[in-house]
Design a protein around this motif. Structure first.
Motif, PDB file in Angstrom:
ATOM      1  N   ASP A   1      22.894  71.721  89.844  1.00  0.00           N
ATOM      2  CA  ASP A   1      24.112  71.803  90.651  1.00  0.00           C
ATOM      3  C   ASP A   1      25.027  70.647  90.248  1.00  0.00           C
ATOM      4  O   ASP A   1      24.565  69.606  89.803  1.00  0.00           O
ATOM      5  CB  ASP A   1      23.762  71.650  92.144  1.00  0.00           C
TER       6      ASP A   1
ATOM      7  N   GLN B   1      20.334  79.295  87.300  1.00  0.00           N
ATOM      8  CA  GLN B   1      21.032  78.409  88.217  1.00  0.00           C
ATOM      9  C   GLN B   1      22.264  77.821  87.558  1.00  0.00           C
ATOM     10  O   GLN B   1      22.320  77.721  86.336  1.00  0.00           O
ATOM     11  CB  GLN B   1      20.095  77.287  88.667  1.00  0.00           C
ATOM     12  N   PRO B   2      23.267  77.389  88.311  1.00  0.00           N
ATOM     13  CA  PRO B   2      23.334  77.498  89.768  1.00  0.00           C
ATOM     14  C   PRO B   2      23.690  78.908  90.218  1.00  0.00           C
ATOM     15  O   PRO B   2      24.262  79.674  89.464  1.00  0.00           O
ATOM     16  CB  PRO B   2      24.451  76.526  90.128  1.00  0.00           C
ATOM     17  N   THR B   3      23.354  79.217  91.447  1.00  0.00           N
ATOM     18  CA  THR B   3      23.658  80.537  91.994  1.00  0.00           C
ATOM     19  C   THR B   3      24.955  80.461  92.784  1.00  0.00           C
ATOM     20  O   THR B   3      25.494  79.379  93.016  1.00  0.00           O
ATOM     21  CB  THR B   3      22.543  80.998  92.943  1.00  0.00           C
TER      22      THR B   3
ATOM     23  N   GLU C   1      18.176  74.159  91.486  1.00  0.00           N
ATOM     24  CA  GLU C   1      17.947  75.212  92.455  1.00  0.00           C
ATOM     25  C   GLU C   1      16.655  75.978  92.212  1.00  0.00           C
ATOM     26  O   GLU C   1      15.969  76.381  93.147  1.00  0.00           O
ATOM     27  CB  GLU C   1      19.134  76.175  92.403  1.00  0.00           C
TER      28      GLU C   1
ATOM     29  N   SER D   1      20.542  77.770  83.041  1.00  0.00           N
ATOM     30  CA  SER D   1      19.798  76.891  83.919  1.00  0.00           C
ATOM     31  C   SER D   1      20.345  75.458  84.033  1.00  0.00           C
ATOM     32  O   SER D   1      19.736  74.497  83.567  1.00  0.00           O
ATOM     33  CB  SER D   1      18.356  76.833  83.391  1.00  0.00           C
TER      34      SER D   1
END
Lengths: 363, 363
Positions: free
Chosen positions: B141, B161-163, B221, B138
């Motif tokens: 960004d 996250q990030p994806t 995100e 997690s």
DNA sequence: GTGAAAGCGCTAACAG
DNA sequence: CTGTTAGCGCTTTCAC
């Protein structure tokens, strides 16, 4: 084991420091300096080195090779009583870990959780851990993993148990004195018919009553000393310890506490106080007592040990110990070691927390 | 940093595999085999090697040198959003860790917690970690530490996250869909005047109302998608999202939830439901609401997200996510990677838990 | 069942 | 500021 780790990313065969140096037409030292001692070369050259590295996909000095050369791993190993994952289920262990993590991050050290196989068979994981030292959390006497740690030529700090290991620092509390104090509190309240719920005393499972001999020979020193403290405190109040029922549980869960409670009162319905050697067991006992329609503390006194948050919420009378501080102290003892010669033991204070689950015996 | 680790134990200059071999008059190979391939030499010779090793104080093959040679460290690195110690304060992170630890111990891998300095400055710790792969939990960004992880030529698995990072596996949940479902539940109950309490949306502290623009550009995100889910769900029910107050808190604590609640209702006393993007915040809001004399759910609905144990005890309506499974899956994805070519994303199921803090709006 | 050779990739004097 | 020299301690084919 880790041969599985052959993904796409790892396949990217990377350049080495040497190949980068060759490409640049400089020496390896220069490249090394570009990463480790920026002040040892001109900013322009450094920039060129780093740019070329990026172009070639050089990921920077290999950490393992560096560790071999510098003789330091930049990490502290942690050895735990139970399977690794247990650490995240026990609130006391979690607090200890938080404190240890705090010390590690202050020092820029990593924290390596060493995987001890559940069956405690493969000692290899200890031998294979690339660490600068070990913190050992609460191990039974004669543990093989701990023995393996002692083989390693690195500093070791033990938390709680075992005690009296040569050349090893220790941080803990005075478990025995803390329990004496609790016993005095209870005896002062008037309790003479007491029962005890304790954690495992040995690595062999024994879910049931524990004889005095078993208590005295417990391989878990912490439990041994807590029981010894109770014995001292209650004996001083005129209680015959030999007649005090002690119920042992291998698993450390509330459910275990609850059914240990049932087992205790079934055989000894006359006890007025149930002393537990941990909050988890006490919380379970509390549940068991209420399920049995007992009024706590009106009809029955229940106490714990540790001072976890849930115990506070439940108003449990207990002995608080500074678990987080123990973790931090263990880390600091390991990391900040000056020129200390002798090994040392750091005993942290405990505090009797008289709350809402203890009172005078019903008459 | 670790130069401090120069205790008595570490001083004991140890023999090496080579010196042992010399002493024994055999080759290094033989000594190596004695440790790593017992079947490659006679039991008698092996015994002699091991005995001599003990006599000379040779602690067995150096793990770092072995790692350099074999190109595997036997450990997984874990990178966390926050300072290392935070992991032990957040119940969701703890569950994730437990799952990850389970996967690691199954595999005999160590788990190295990488120390990210609080100020997120020194990316070096990532570069210095001797690991076979990373699990990233997690991250926002554009995080530097995460970027440093991507530099390393090892496999990476991201949780949450990030994806959409190329060549990186991911495990997570459908945060947006989960929140749509929750919004529908609330809208179905009749709520139209809602307020939201969310976790930090960016690395800069903003303890206060968050504009729609800030919501849309959140660097976290997960929060972004949870808010988007609420927006979708409530918009579909005819609510003007632009008019929905969203209060952000940087710290993730119950205290933060409580005062965020106060801030929300002071400005918007008319809200009938307070949706929180985490259970911790919701638990705090619940406390704040009760302190303010509000009746939940009679007078006000409050919901959380995560499904932590405390939320269950409190009877909080929330969305349960399988945090432990996420950890285990992340570990397995990293460790058990077969010949998989493409990176993959594993989405685990969530479940709306309607409990005792949600009900129809007061009329 | 045992040994010789060949590095793994890097850093740390020290000299220039 | 840059290069030379010398390993850190180990594993692993591949012959014998």
């Amino acid at each position: 084991m880790a041969e599985a780790l052959e993904g796409r990313r790892s396949t990217r065969r990377t350049a080495t420091l040497a190949s980068l140096a060759a490409e640049l037409g400089v020496s390896r030292t220069t490249v090394s300096n570009a990463y480790n001692r920026p002040d040892q070369l001109s900013p322009a050259l450094r920039r060129r080195v780093l740019d070329t590295a990026r172009r070639l996909g050089y990921p920077g000095p290999d950490p393992v090779a560096r560790s071999l050369r510098t003789r330091k791993a930049g990490a502290v190993g942690l050895l735990l009583t139970e399977a690794l994952s247990y650490a995240f289920r026990d609130p006391v262990a979690i607090q200890f870990l938080e404190g240890l993590a705090l010390a590690c991050e202050d020092n820029g050290s990593g924290l390596l959780l060493v995987p001890v196989s559940p069956e405690a068979e493969d000692v290899g994981a200890v031998a294979r851990a690339g660490v600068d030292g070990f913190v050992v959390y609460s191990m039974p006497d004669d543990d093989e993993h701990f023995a393996a740690v002692l083989e390693r030529p690195v500093p070791v700090v033990v938390c709680d148990q075992p005690t009296d290991v040569p050349d090893v620092d220790r941080v803990g509390i005075d478990d025995q004195a803390a329990m004496v104090e609790l016993a005095e509190h209870l005896a002062g309240l008037g309790h003479r018919q007491v029962g005890v719920l304790c954690m495992r005393l040995s690595t062999d499972r024994n879910d049931g009553f524990a004889s005095v001999s078993r208590q005295d020979h417990a391989r878990y020193e912490v439990q041994r000393r807590r029981l010894a403290g109770l014995r001292d405190g209650f004996t001083a109040a005129g209680v015959d310890w030999g007649g005090v029922p002690v119920v042992e549980r291998f698993d450390h869960t509330e459910a275990a506490g609850a059914n240990a409670f049932d087992q205790l009162v079934e055989r000894h319905p006359d006890v007025t106080a149930v002393v537990c050697t941990s909050d988890i067991l006490a919380l379970g006992a509390l549940r068991g007592a209420r399920a049995a329609g007992r009024d706590v503390p009106g009809d029955l006194t229940i106490t714990g040990f540790d001072g976890v948050p849930a115990a506070e919420r439940a108003g449990l009378t207990t002995v608080r110990q500074p678990s987080l501080d123990k973790g931090r102290a263990a880390g600091e003892l390991l990391l900040d070691r000056g020129d200390r010669q002798r090994s040392r033991t750091l005993l942290l204070p405990t505090e009797l927390m008289v709350r809402a689950t203890s009172g005078p015996p019903a008459r």
